[in-house]
Design an enzyme around this catalytic site. Structure first.
Site, short mmCIF file in Angstrom:
data_model
loop_
_atom_site.label_atom_id
_atom_site.label_comp_id
_atom_site.label_asym_id
_atom_site.label_seq_id
_atom_site.Cartn_x
_atom_site.Cartn_y
_atom_site.Cartn_z
N CYS A 131 0.84 -1.20 0.00
CA CYS A 131 0.00 0.00 0.00
C CYS A 131 0.88 1.26 0.00
O CYS A 131 1.47 1.60 -1.01
CB CYS A 131 -0.96 -0.03 1.18
SG CYS A 131 -2.38 1.11 1.00
N HIS A 247 -3.40 -5.49 0.21
CA HIS A 247 -2.88 -5.92 1.51
C HIS A 247 -2.93 -7.44 1.68
O HIS A 247 -3.93 -7.98 2.17
CB HIS A 247 -3.70 -5.29 2.64
CG HIS A 247 -3.46 -3.84 2.83
ND1 HIS A 247 -2.59 -3.33 3.76
CD2 HIS A 247 -3.97 -2.76 2.18
CE1 HIS A 247 -2.58 -2.01 3.70
NE2 HIS A 247 -3.40 -1.65 2.73
N GLU A 249 -1.42 -9.05 3.94
CA GLU A 249 -1.28 -9.37 5.36
C GLU A 249 -2.59 -9.27 6.14
O GLU A 249 -2.70 -9.79 7.26
CB GLU A 249 -0.22 -8.47 6.01
CG GLU A 249 -0.69 -7.11 6.51
CD GLU A 249 -1.04 -6.12 5.40
OE1 GLU A 249 -1.67 -5.08 5.70
OE2 GLU A 249 -0.68 -6.37 4.23
#
Length: 369
Positions: A131, A247, A249
């Site tokens: 990001c 993202h 994660e």
């Protein structure tokens, strides 16, 4: 693992990559306890000078690595000491200024240049940017202001798809990913890539700033809610630098935002990218100077806050579920509560609008994590 296919294009298998791939793909793994540095960001409404979202820590831990916080305001000597001790770096998502003369970008540029120098010398050293970290890697490469490089996007809390380019055939990140997951990443009925940003990099800017086209492979693009197209996955052509505007994660470790996908498919994609990045880091020759330094560097020396329960981030930030804070007056984290800092505490209840934007707060920083 067999190669996957995207619209008839075969992705390379791991064996193919090792046989004739990029330099970091040819080099064997030599260290099975890699340390990954995570560049901490400034925070103003929290009990510390900087923070790391715990989701990034857990993400690399799930792939067999250990996290090391890197404070951007450390001296150059200390930054270099840590750099020589870790086997890779994450430029995380978040909210911070990306002006080229900001302390955060200055520190990132040093780490980025040292990583290039290491790779040029034959020492594998990967960087993953997520990001804001994706944007940071492109800003460093193009050497232009983010105000020139990026455009507004309506992509906050926006799970969406990845439209892969032919460059996916040479991708380290996606190489070996199962065929069905590649297909689902591009299918709007699944929407398993989590977008959460207010700015994006238009594909045309790869030509507007030739250094980007020269040095990055555009692996995928995506679109915001208004149809604005932006680059969503990229890999450096000459270095093991990987960048996702989305993202990977969040699906396994973030639950405070209900838009985050938590399906098995989303988890498997997340795990694959973590495994790919950490396995590249296993090929780095960096080591701490001593066992004592190794223990001193690791993030386990700090306690995480349960920030989903008490939001202490910047007013314009949606807040990770858990955070590590550094250089606060009291090194001990309260028992899952930050109510002692009444000026900083903001409950999540009613704090965000339906679109995920903060209510009644101006947006001053660059991107959302």
């Amino acid at each position: 693992m067999p190669g996957a296919a995207v619209a008839g294009r075969a992705l390379p298998s791991e064996a193919t990559l090792l046989a004739g791939g990029k330099p970091w793909e040819k080099k064997p793994a030599t260290y099975n306890k890699p340390l990954i540095g995570i560049l901490a960001q400034a925070c103003h409404y929290c009990p510390g000078r900087s923070y790391v979202a715990a989701g990034f820590v857990k993400w690399i831990e799930a792939a067999g690595a250990r996290a090391v916080p890197i404070r951007f305001y450390n001296s150059e000597q200390e930054l270099h000491r840590i750099f020589k001790s870790v086997n890779g770096i994450i430029f995380p998502g978040g909210l911070t200024d990306l002006w080229q003369d900001s302390p955060y970008v200055i520190a990132a540029r040093k780490l980025w240049q040292w990583a290039k120098d290491a790779n040029d010398a034959g020492d594998v050293f990967p960087i993953h940017g997520t990001c804001l970290g994706f944007q940071l890697l492109h800003i460093l490469e193009a050497n232009v202001s983010f105000t020139q490089l990026l455009v507004d996007t309506d992509s906050v809390a926006h799970p969406y798809t990845l439209d892969f380019t032919d460059a996916v055939k040479e991708s380290t990140m996606f190489g070996g990913l199962a065929d069905d997951l590649i297909e689902k990443l591009g299918d709007s009925q699944y929407n398993i890539s989590m977008e959460n940003h207010m700015f994006g990099l238009p594909p045309a800017h790869y030509d507007k700033w030739p250094l980007l086209r020269q040095n990055f492979n555009m692996v995928s693009t995506s679109k915001d809610r208004n149809g604005v197209e932006y680059v969503s996955s990229a890999e450096h052509k000459h270095y093991p630098f990987f960048a996702t505007q989305w993202h990977p994660e969040k699906p396994p470790f973030e639950f405070g935002m209900h838009e985050i996908p938590h399906t098995l498919d989303a988890i498997l994609v997340s795990q694959h990218l973590a495994n790919s990045f950490v396995d590249t880091a296993r090929r780095s020759s960096h080591r701490p100077e001593s066992p004592e330094q190794e223990l001193e560097l690791m993030i386990y020396n700090w306690k995480p806050y349960f920030t989903l329960k008490d939001s202490v981030m910047d007013p314009s930030y949606d807040g990770p579920d858990m955070c590590y804070f550094f250089d606060r007056p009291d090194d001990e984290a309260p028992e899952n509560s930050l109510t002692g800092r009444s000026a900083a505490v903001k409950s999540f209840a009613g704090h965000l609008s339906a679109a995920g934007q903060p209510k009644g707060e101006p947006t001053l920083q660059l991107a959302m994590a």
